[in-house]
Write a protein that holds these residues in place. Structure first.
Motif, short mmCIF file in Angstrom:
data_model
loop_
_atom_site.label_atom_id
_atom_site.label_comp_id
_atom_site.label_asym_id
_atom_site.label_seq_id
_atom_site.Cartn_x
_atom_site.Cartn_y
_atom_site.Cartn_z
N GLU A 108 5.97 21.32 -16.79
CA GLU A 108 6.04 21.02 -17.91
C GLU A 108 7.11 21.46 -18.62
N TYR A 109 7.38 22.95 -17.92
CA TYR A 109 8.79 23.34 -18.65
C TYR A 109 10.03 22.54 -18.75
N TRP A 110 10.16 21.74 -17.27
CA TRP A 110 11.24 21.13 -17.14
C TRP A 110 11.25 20.05 -18.06
N THR A 111 10.01 19.33 -18.46
CA THR A 111 10.02 18.03 -18.89
C THR A 111 10.20 18.61 -20.63
N PHE A 112 10.05 19.87 -20.92
CA PHE A 112 10.18 20.00 -22.41
C PHE A 112 11.69 20.23 -22.36
N GLY A 113 12.02 20.76 -21.53
CA GLY A 113 13.63 21.13 -21.43
C GLY A 113 14.41 19.96 -21.46
N LEU A 114 14.04 19.14 -20.70
CA LEU A 114 14.63 17.69 -20.52
C LEU A 114 14.55 17.08 -21.67
N LEU A 115 13.60 17.01 -22.33
CA LEU A 115 13.28 16.45 -23.79
C LEU A 115 13.98 16.89 -24.82
N ALA A 116 14.18 18.28 -24.88
CA ALA A 116 14.87 18.84 -26.04
C ALA A 116 16.33 18.62 -25.82
N VAL A 117 16.92 18.77 -24.73
CA VAL A 117 18.25 18.54 -24.64
C VAL A 117 18.73 16.92 -24.79
N THR A 118 18.03 15.98 -24.15
CA THR A 118 18.14 14.51 -24.37
C THR A 118 18.09 13.98 -25.94
N SER A 119 16.86 14.78 -26.64
CA SER A 119 16.72 14.38 -27.86
C SER A 119 17.76 15.03 -28.92
N PHE A 120 18.15 16.36 -28.56
CA PHE A 120 19.26 16.87 -29.36
C PHE A 120 20.73 16.30 -29.31
N PHE A 121 20.85 16.01 -27.94
CA PHE A 121 22.24 15.41 -27.95
C PHE A 121 22.30 13.88 -28.44
N THR A 122 21.27 13.12 -28.37
CA THR A 122 21.08 11.93 -28.85
C THR A 122 21.47 11.74 -30.53
N LEU A 123 20.99 12.88 -30.90
CA LEU A 123 20.68 12.73 -32.46
C LEU A 123 21.89 13.34 -33.23
N GLU B 262 5.66 22.17 -31.24
CA GLU B 262 5.24 22.05 -29.99
C GLU B 262 5.30 23.10 -28.91
N ALA B 263 6.32 24.06 -28.98
CA ALA B 263 6.54 24.93 -28.18
C ALA B 263 5.76 26.17 -28.25
N GLY B 264 4.50 26.08 -27.56
CA GLY B 264 3.58 27.04 -28.10
C GLY B 264 3.71 28.57 -27.40
N SER B 265 4.47 28.43 -26.26
CA SER B 265 4.60 29.79 -25.61
C SER B 265 6.08 30.21 -25.65
N LEU B 266 6.29 31.69 -25.43
CA LEU B 266 7.52 32.24 -25.63
C LEU B 266 8.59 31.57 -24.47
N GLU B 267 8.33 31.08 -23.49
CA GLU B 267 8.89 30.39 -22.65
C GLU B 267 9.53 29.02 -22.98
N SER B 268 8.74 28.26 -23.92
CA SER B 268 8.98 27.03 -24.27
C SER B 268 9.95 27.39 -25.63
N LYS B 269 9.90 28.34 -26.41
CA LYS B 269 10.71 28.72 -27.42
C LYS B 269 12.18 29.08 -26.89
#
Length: 211
Positions: free
Chosen positions: A3-18, A138-145
């Motif tokens: 779930e961390y990998w998925t969240f990280g990939l979502l963050a990078v791709t969404s920021f790069f696209t925007l 959506e980032a509930g944990s410290l790791e997600s932040k």
């Protein structure tokens, strides 16, 4: 871990696209056309640094700031749309192709354009700011932040590399090619401006009609 990998990939791709550094590059090339390589590099570095800290700041405190000042993301979209439209109109008429700056004004000019319009609203625009606020919720944990901040840093780093490499593209295109690219990007920027404007105006009008 997945779930961390998925969240990280979502963050990078969404920021790069925007952020769309490839779309920002022609505008960057145009407004820094009369600067040398070192000055252009300094402008790109400062713009991406300002963008990074702005995105991080809004991600952690954006919701509170919006509530405190009574500002909505839709209002930010409307303002960003107006700024983009004016900029796109100037690009379409090639008004930005020759920006003459004296040696004594170089430092001030680099500081001005690196913050506005490069950092805000071109790199750090309404979409990227909104994305940061939403993902932080959506980032509930410290790791997600930590992953989210790292994703913002990676996107800004890639943006800096792309903008820094634009000097080679300027030499390859030449003055005529740069003007043609500027006019084409001017049309695209104006279309984006209209989309930004009405995507921000529509919810406000709907809310007014409900009242």
């Amino acid at each position: 871990m997945n779930e961390y990998w998925t969240f990280g990939l979502l963050a990078v791709t969404s920021f790069f696209t925007l952020i769309n550094p490839l779309g920002v590059m022609p505008i960057f090339m145009t407004i820094t056309g009369d600067l040398n390589a070192d000055q252009r590099k300094k402008t790109a570095r400062k713009a991406t640094i300002v963008s990074f800290f702005t995105l991080v700041a809004f991600a952690f405190s954006g919701q509170l700031l919006f509530q405190f000042f009574g500002i909505s993301v839709n209002s930010l979209k409307i303002v960003g749309g107006v700024i983009f439209f004016i900029m796109g109109q100037d690009m379409l008429q090639a008004r930005l192709s020759k920006i003459k700056v004296s040696d004594s004004e170089i430092t001030e000019y680099v500081n001005d354009v690196s913050i506005t319009p490069l950092a805000i609203p071109m790199i750090c625009g309404p979409g990227a700011i909104t994305n940061g606020i939403v993902l932080m919720e959506e980032a509930g944990s410290l790791e997600s932040k930590i992953i989210l901040v790292s994703a913002i840093f990676l996107t800004c780093l890639l943006t800096y590399i792309i903008l820094w490499s634009s000097s080679r593209i300027i030499k390859f295109l030449g003055d005529t090619g740069n003007k043609i690219l500027m006019r084409l990007m001017g049309l695209i920027v104006m279309v984006i401006a209209v989309e930004f404007f009405f995507s921000g105006l529509r919810p406000i009008v709907q809310e007014m009609l409900k009242i």
